[in-house]
Design a protein around this motif. Sequence first.
Motif, PDB file in Angstrom:
ATOM      1  N   LEU A 154     -35.939   8.425  30.833  1.00 12.25           N
ATOM      2  CA  LEU A 154     -37.099   9.086  31.410  1.00 12.25           C
ATOM      3  C   LEU A 154     -36.767   9.897  32.658  1.00 12.25           C
ATOM      4  O   LEU A 154     -37.473  10.850  32.979  1.00 12.25           O
ATOM      5  N   ARG A 213     -38.277  13.551  32.931  1.00  6.60           N
ATOM      6  CA  ARG A 213     -39.296  13.923  33.913  1.00  6.60           C
ATOM      7  C   ARG A 213     -38.949  15.232  34.617  1.00  6.60           C
ATOM      8  O   ARG A 213     -39.807  16.092  34.797  1.00  6.60           O
ATOM      9  N   HIS A 247     -39.433  18.241  32.263  1.00  2.35           N
ATOM     10  CA  HIS A 247     -40.840  18.628  32.159  1.00  2.35           C
ATOM     11  C   HIS A 247     -41.254  19.465  33.367  1.00  2.35           C
ATOM     12  O   HIS A 247     -41.952  20.477  33.229  1.00  2.35           O
ATOM     13  N   CYS A 248     -40.828  19.041  34.553  1.00  3.32           N
ATOM     14  CA  CYS A 248     -41.223  19.755  35.770  1.00  3.32           C
ATOM     15  C   CYS A 248     -40.589  21.141  35.823  1.00  3.32           C
ATOM     16  O   CYS A 248     -41.222  22.101  36.283  1.00  3.32           O
ATOM     17  N   GLN A 301     -39.845  10.917  41.345  1.00  2.91           N
ATOM     18  CA  GLN A 301     -41.253  10.538  41.325  1.00  2.91           C
ATOM     19  C   GLN A 301     -42.116  11.572  42.041  1.00  2.91           C
ATOM     20  O   GLN A 301     -43.225  11.881  41.601  1.00  2.91           O
ATOM     21  N   LYS A 338     -42.686  14.499  39.794  1.00  3.54           N
ATOM     22  CA  LYS A 338     -43.535  14.124  38.660  1.00  3.54           C
ATOM     23  C   LYS A 338     -45.005  14.008  39.087  1.00  3.54           C
ATOM     24  O   LYS A 338     -45.913  14.260  38.287  1.00  3.54           O
ATOM     25  N   LEU A 348     -49.224  15.990  31.003  1.00  3.71           N
ATOM     26  CA  LEU A 348     -48.053  15.516  31.743  1.00  3.71           C
ATOM     27  C   LEU A 348     -48.424  14.749  33.017  1.00  3.71           C
ATOM     28  O   LEU A 348     -47.543  14.201  33.682  1.00  3.71           O
ATOM     29  N   ASP A 384     -44.744  10.113  30.382  1.00  2.00           N
ATOM     30  CA  ASP A 384     -43.597   9.646  31.165  1.00  2.00           C
ATOM     31  C   ASP A 384     -44.039   8.916  32.426  1.00  2.00           C
ATOM     32  O   ASP A 384     -43.391   8.987  33.471  1.00  2.00           O
ATOM     33  N   ASP A 441     -49.559   9.439  36.978  1.00  2.00           N
ATOM     34  CA  ASP A 441     -49.378   9.713  38.404  1.00  2.00           C
ATOM     35  C   ASP A 441     -49.486   8.447  39.249  1.00  2.00           C
ATOM     36  O   ASP A 441     -48.692   8.237  40.182  1.00  2.00           O
ATOM     37  N   HIS A 496     -46.380   6.279  39.530  1.00  4.30           N
ATOM     38  CA  HIS A 496     -45.359   6.872  40.402  1.00  4.30           C
ATOM     39  C   HIS A 496     -45.786   6.802  41.865  1.00  4.30           C
ATOM     40  O   HIS A 496     -44.951   6.553  42.746  1.00  4.30           O
TER      41      HIS A 496
END
Length: 404
Positions: free
Chosen positions: A259, A263, A266-267, A339, A342, A381, A385, A388, A391
Amino acid sequence: MDFAFDARTEELRARLLAFMDEYVYPAEQVAHEQRARLSSPWENPPVVEELKAEARRQGLWNLFLPDAEYGAGLTNLQYAPLAEITGRSPQLAPTATNCAAPDTGNMEVLAQFGDERQKKQWLEPLLAGEIRSAFAMTEPDVASSDATNITTHIRREGDEYVITGRKWYISGAMHPDCNIFIVMGKTDPDGPDIRRQQSMVLVPRDTPGVTVKRAMRVFGYEDHYHGGHAEVVFDEARVPVSNLIGEEGGGFAIAQARLGPGRIHHCMRLIGMAERAIELMCRRAVSREAFGKALAQQGVVQNWIADARVAVEQLRLLVLKTAWMMDTVGNRGAHTEIQAIKIATPRTVVGILDRAIQLHGAGGVSQDFPLAELYAGARTLMLADGPDEVHQRSLARREIKKYL
């Protein structure tokens, strides 16, 4: 920290930007029209296969994989601007370059933890783009934001594992080329260490007892380009013990290893989505008039565009810093930064897309522009993963610990 692009990154950026302009953007409407004529909505439109062939011919293939034995051998910092570019057309560009989730994470798992037989049977065809895969962890009957809650049972009987459980939002599982699932379940549900109860096993799609029940929608979209998101039932599905990835009890650690890169990828792509939104906002603003002047002259529109530019520049720097840290101190050393991006990136990009939709009026929520579908992907998103809040909880506890 030096975020200037090195020579290899510059060269790949130039090639990828040209590939997007010449092949990907023109294919977006073609793919939409071709999909309407397919016998199954889950098949790739022919133009997608053409894009894949061209990307591979140009060497724009498996850019995500840092292991040079299997992929391009790029660092996270080198890959970041490339993933951003593909994020401008998230339905086509990641698939065209074989850099689409969930296959990317699954290939990383197999490259890092798979044995030689598993790599030969599953990793090699994934690297070649010949098959697709799915990662089966999330479950409908428990709060899957806490991965230790999963209830899928993997029990050993002789030389076989028997898998029983129900998963949902299993990305890629609807695609006809999805031949393999990586399934996370509990091999030791009563073990004293809740993070050593889980294991991962490879389950071929055609295994008796595996049923792909239905496609799950996301804000009404079925996400055909990524192979959809399915509910999957495992009813006494049997696989050889040799299909275990790594060791029994290692599933949670493997999931965390998977992950981290997922992550940040994705960002990276989300920043590309935001750039596409800003471009669409500006084009719309200079081409439309309201109340006697161009939208681009309206103060509120100027504020939206300026705020979006500032936000994207901030996010990009944080993502690049995170990529640099992952390269220099490892994923564990960059935990706080991973984190942070994300949390920050999806919610910020959702805000930018929301303003872009508002600027386009009815067109913004229509199928004539990509904004509504981009919004659905970005909003998802904030959950995928790890939501929010998970995280935020972890990051806050790490910060508070410094003062205890």
